[in-house]
Design a protein around this motif. Structure first.
Motif, PDB file in Angstrom:
ATOM      1  N   ASP A 170      11.423   7.163   9.342  1.00 13.86           N
ATOM      2  CA  ASP A 170      10.237   6.914  10.166  1.00 13.86           C
ATOM      3  C   ASP A 170       9.699   5.501   9.938  1.00 13.86           C
ATOM      4  OD1 ASP A 170      10.215   9.379  11.393  1.00 13.86           O
ATOM      5  OD2 ASP A 170       8.878  10.301   9.926  1.00 13.86           O
ATOM      6  N   ARG A 171       9.671   5.081   8.695  1.00 12.87           N
ATOM      7  CA  ARG A 171       9.142   3.752   8.388  1.00 12.87           C
ATOM      8  C   ARG A 171      10.002   2.658   9.006  1.00 12.87           C
ATOM      9  NH1 ARG A 171       7.923   6.410   3.407  1.00 12.87           N
ATOM     10  NH2 ARG A 171       9.840   5.643   2.417  1.00 12.87           N
ATOM     11  N   GLU A 172      11.315   2.859   9.003  1.00 13.92           N
ATOM     12  CA  GLU A 172      12.219   1.891   9.615  1.00 13.92           C
ATOM     13  C   GLU A 172      11.988   1.827  11.123  1.00 13.92           C
ATOM     14  OE1 GLU A 172      15.072  -1.008  10.024  1.00 13.92           O
ATOM     15  OE2 GLU A 172      14.088  -0.248   8.214  1.00 13.92           O
ATOM     16  N   ASN A 190      -2.141   2.536   2.490  1.00 17.32           N
ATOM     17  CA  ASN A 190      -1.625   1.190   2.702  1.00 17.32           C
ATOM     18  C   ASN A 190      -0.316   1.205   3.480  1.00 17.32           C
ATOM     19  OD1 ASN A 190      -3.576  -0.592   1.473  1.00 17.32           O
ATOM     20  ND2 ASN A 190      -3.028   0.367  -0.477  1.00 17.32           N
ATOM     21  N   GLY A 191       0.432   2.272   3.328  1.00 19.15           N
ATOM     22  CA  GLY A 191       1.645   2.427   4.127  1.00 19.15           C
ATOM     23  C   GLY A 191       1.329   2.561   5.604  1.00 19.15           C
ATOM     24  N   LEU A 192       0.218   3.210   5.923  1.00 22.62           N
ATOM     25  CA  LEU A 192      -0.208   3.329   7.323  1.00 22.62           C
ATOM     26  C   LEU A 192      -0.575   1.960   7.884  1.00 22.62           C
ATOM     27  CD1 LEU A 192      -2.408   6.568   7.175  1.00 22.62           C
ATOM     28  CD2 LEU A 192       0.011   6.353   7.780  1.00 22.62           C
ATOM     29  N   LEU A 193      -1.206   1.145   7.063  1.00 19.39           N
ATOM     30  CA  LEU A 193      -1.547  -0.216   7.507  1.00 19.39           C
ATOM     31  C   LEU A 193      -0.295  -1.058   7.723  1.00 19.39           C
ATOM     32  CD1 LEU A 193      -4.609  -1.020   5.192  1.00 19.39           C
ATOM     33  CD2 LEU A 193      -4.647  -0.394   7.617  1.00 19.39           C
ATOM     34  N   GLU A 194       0.691  -0.861   6.864  1.00 19.22           N
ATOM     35  CA  GLU A 194       1.940  -1.627   6.977  1.00 19.22           C
ATOM     36  C   GLU A 194       2.703  -1.299   8.258  1.00 19.22           C
ATOM     37  OE1 GLU A 194       4.106  -0.801   3.433  1.00 19.22           O
ATOM     38  OE2 GLU A 194       2.654  -1.785   2.116  1.00 19.22           O
ATOM     39  N   ALA A 195       2.444  -0.111   8.815  1.00 24.39           N
ATOM     40  CA  ALA A 195       3.123   0.264  10.066  1.00 24.39           C
ATOM     41  C   ALA A 195       2.701  -0.641  11.208  1.00 24.39           C
ATOM     42  CB  ALA A 195       2.819   1.719  10.405  1.00 24.39           C
ATOM     43  N   ASP A 196       1.546  -1.260  11.068  1.00 28.49           N
ATOM     44  CA  ASP A 196       1.077  -2.264  12.023  1.00 28.49           C
ATOM     45  C   ASP A 196       0.896  -1.714  13.439  1.00 28.49           C
ATOM     46  OD1 ASP A 196       0.152  -4.818  12.596  1.00 28.49           O
ATOM     47  OD2 ASP A 196       2.130  -5.532  13.237  1.00 28.49           O
ATOM     48  N   THR A 197       0.385  -0.490  13.537  1.00 28.06           N
ATOM     49  CA  THR A 197       0.035   0.070  14.849  1.00 28.06           C
ATOM     50  C   THR A 197      -1.459  -0.131  15.084  1.00 28.06           C
ATOM     51  OG1 THR A 197      -0.374   2.266  13.897  1.00 28.06           O
ATOM     52  CG2 THR A 197       1.849   1.816  14.728  1.00 28.06           C
ATOM     53  N   GLN A 198      -1.839  -0.191  16.353  1.00 29.56           N
ATOM     54  CA  GLN A 198      -3.258  -0.366  16.666  1.00 29.56           C
ATOM     55  C   GLN A 198      -4.073   0.868  16.328  1.00 29.56           C
ATOM     56  OE1 GLN A 198      -3.597  -1.524  20.778  1.00 29.56           O
ATOM     57  NE2 GLN A 198      -2.512  -3.453  20.486  1.00 29.56           N
ATOM     58  N   THR A 199      -3.437   2.037  16.425  1.00 30.32           N
ATOM     59  CA  THR A 199      -4.127   3.309  16.201  1.00 30.32           C
ATOM     60  C   THR A 199      -3.515   4.040  15.024  1.00 30.32           C
ATOM     61  OG1 THR A 199      -4.565   3.463  18.572  1.00 30.32           O
ATOM     62  CG2 THR A 199      -4.843   5.476  17.291  1.00 30.32           C
ATOM     63  N   VAL A 200      -4.375   4.619  14.207  1.00 25.31           N
ATOM     64  CA  VAL A 200      -3.940   5.423  13.060  1.00 25.31           C
ATOM     65  C   VAL A 200      -4.579   6.799  13.179  1.00 25.31           C
ATOM     66  CG1 VAL A 200      -3.966   5.676  10.560  1.00 25.31           C
ATOM     67  CG2 VAL A 200      -3.702   3.401  11.574  1.00 25.31           C
ATOM     68  N   CYS A 201      -3.776   7.833  12.976  1.00 22.98           N
ATOM     69  CA  CYS A 201      -4.287   9.201  12.970  1.00 22.98           C
ATOM     70  C   CYS A 201      -4.126   9.752  11.559  1.00 22.98           C
ATOM     71  CB  CYS A 201      -3.525  10.063  13.967  1.00 22.98           C
ATOM     72  SG  CYS A 201      -4.120  11.766  14.080  1.00 22.98           S
ATOM     73  N   ILE A 202      -5.235  10.143  10.939  1.00 24.10           N
ATOM     74  CA  ILE A 202      -5.150  10.715   9.595  1.00 24.10           C
ATOM     75  C   ILE A 202      -5.750  12.123   9.602  1.00 24.10           C
ATOM     76  CG2 ILE A 202      -5.190   8.516   8.384  1.00 24.10           C
ATOM     77  CD1 ILE A 202      -8.140   9.103   7.693  1.00 24.10           C
TER      78      ILE A 202
END
Length: 516
Positions: free
Chosen positions: A52-54, A84-96
């Motif tokens: 997923d990260r790739e 911090n891994g979610l931030l590294e994904a560099d998406t505009q939107t984050v769902c937690i």
């Protein structure tokens, strides 16, 4: 209702949790493109594993939304590797997601209710401070609400105050009834600031995921999560293909999606996911607008609204008139019209073809899906074509212990007889390869035909190994597909009938509209 509903599709994340489901990088990219083209606003992907990260690193799309959890109990938000891994994904939107119930917090996370509130506040605030749009999924919300509604709502308020612009009520166990969903969503909306969207995420453990999502929207929810075909862990997620069509066609709500692409999108996603699309799936299934009973067919030909709640073309599907022993002359004449425009239901030939269909179905043949066989049957009875080849015969000459068989096939084209031997994985595969090679020598286009599906059905279980079997073969030339049928007490003979008709159908099709 005038506000547009926002859809978050979680096929790449929640859908991937279905048993047997696995998406390659290419699969994910293809599904994302299909969802984007259809009009889905947010496409969710996890970040918990390297694959997923790739994917998140290499594929950029403003609709991509990364999914993860709130911080761990012993970490600060700044030092939490998951956040911090979610931030590294560099998406505009984050769902937690976070726990919405005190008991869940205590038993699963090992924290007090107040500590759980702090975890949610810190996590949302941290992501917002980095400029992310934050969606907060309140896990097990409806169960938590039933246990302590005030605490469950305080969790939502905390997420909203910390910067989440959308809070999603998750029916994680899929056990809540639609009317309960409606009442709870109503209260939640009344308690949250108007600037905060309320969303819904339902599972199908009671078979009510779609109904529950619609109830939430009726109560005022403006954000809906699900998977496009409804697959997911356990019994699956809310089916967005049904929800979107219901909202737009039944509730007159603007979805922002192109419904004319609904069926094509659903079928392409099913193909990529390597799942067989349920023929009875609402709106997009092969049988969604299929009619079999004679009186039904007659009525629907006079007025489609008699047995169709929406126009098939409004969702990119099409009407199908299924031929069987309960079909009437109207169905047969409609099928024949494309081939023979002058042949209406009053023509005696129509009655003859109908009679023959019923005789064959009593013997075990089935024309529900075998439109290729029906076309050949009609043309043969009407003397409307000259056979492209004459099957002289076949022989299975060898079957080895390793499963490899050898078949010999003889055909005649004009005055030329051709005999070919081929080996294959079992007698049917060997037969297919031998017939294919023999025909290709005369008709090179045969090389483009591939077998897409092969089904065997025992028709009389009481007869055990002496029972008749029905074989259905679906073939494709890369542009169109067609199905042929064979019936015999010998599975190889039934396969031979279906195989030779499959090739004959393609060869005798004199224009593209005959390819189904």
């Amino acid at each position: 209702m005038t506000n547009k509903i926002e859809f978050l599709d979680t096929t790449l994340r929640d859908g991937a949790q279905a048993v047997g489901m696995s998406f390659s990088h290419r699969d994910k990219s293809s599904i994302m493109e299909l969802l984007d083209g259809f009009g889905i606003q947010l496409i969710e992907c996890g970040a918990a594993n390297p694959k997923d990260r790739e994917f998140l690193k290499t594929v950029k799309n403003n609709k991509l939304t990364v999914f993860g959890s709130t911080r761990r109990k012993d970490n600060s938000a700044e030092c939490d590797s998951a956040l911090n891994g979610l931030l590294e994904a560099d998406t505009q939107t984050v769902c937690i997601f976070g726990k919405s119930g005190a008991l869940q917090a205590e038993r699963v996370l090992g924290v007090t209710p107040d500590e759980n509130i702090a975890i949610i506040c810190d996590s949302v605030s941290y992501l917002r401070s980095h400029g992310k749009r934050v969606i907060f999924d309140a896990e097990h919300f409806f169960d938590a609400y039933a246990q302590n509604s005030d605490y469950a709502i305080s969790v939502l308020k905390t997420a909203a105050q910390a910067g989440a612009d959308t809070v999603v009520l998750c029916d994680t166990n899929g056990g809540t009834m639609p009317w309960q969903i409606y009442d709870v969503v109503k209260r939640v909306i009344s308690e949250l600031p108007p600037s905060v969207k309320t969303g819904i995420h339902t599972h199908n453990d009671c078979g009510l995921a779609v109904a529950c999502a619609l109830s939430a929207v009726k109560a005022g929810a403006l954000h809906v999560q699900g998977t496009f075909l409804g697959f997911g862990e356990r019994c699956g997620n809310a089916n967005l293909s049904s929800i979107i069509a219901d909202l737009q066609l039944k509730m007159n709500i603007d979805t922002g999606c192109d419904l004319t692409r609904l069926t094509a999108t659903a079928r392409q996603i099913a193909e990529i996911a390597n799942v067989r699309l349920d023929e009875g799936m609402p709106y997009v299934g092969l049988s969604s607008f299929a009619h079999k009973a004679g009186m039904h067919v007659d009525a629907v030909l006079k007025d489609s609204h008699t047995f169709e709640h929406v126009l098939p073309e409004s969702v990119g599907n099409e009407q199908r008139l299924v031929l069987s022993d309960v079909s009437g002359r109207s169905a047969v004449s409609h099928k024949l019209y494309a081939l023979f425009p002058d042949l209406d239901k009053t023509n005696p030939k129509t009655e003859e073809i109908l009679k023959r269909i019923k005789e064959l179905e009593r013997d075990g043949f089935q024309f529900d899906t075998a439109d290729g066989s029906f076309t050949l049957l009609a043309k043969r009875m009407l003397g409307a074509y000259k056979a492209k080849f004459e099957p002289i015969g076949y022989r299975i000459t060898e079957s080895k212990p390793d499963g490899v068989s050898e078949a010999e096939v003889s055909i005649r084209v004009g005055d030329t007889a051709t005999t070919v031997k081929q080996s294959g994985n079992g007698p049917v595969n060997a037969l297919d390869k031998a017939l294919r090679e023999a025909l290709t020598r005369h008709y090179p286009d045969i090389a483009s035909i591939t077998l897409a599906d092969y089904k065997v059905r025992v028709l009389d279980f009481a007869a055990a190994t002496g029972a008749k079997v029905r074989v259905l073969i679906t073939s494709t030339d890369g542009r169109s597909s067609w199905t042929t049928v064979g019936v015999s007490t010998d599975v190889i003979e039934a396969s031979w009938t279906a195989l030779k008709d499959s090739f004959e159908f393609r060869l005798c099709a004199n224009d593209q509209k005959e390819l189904l």
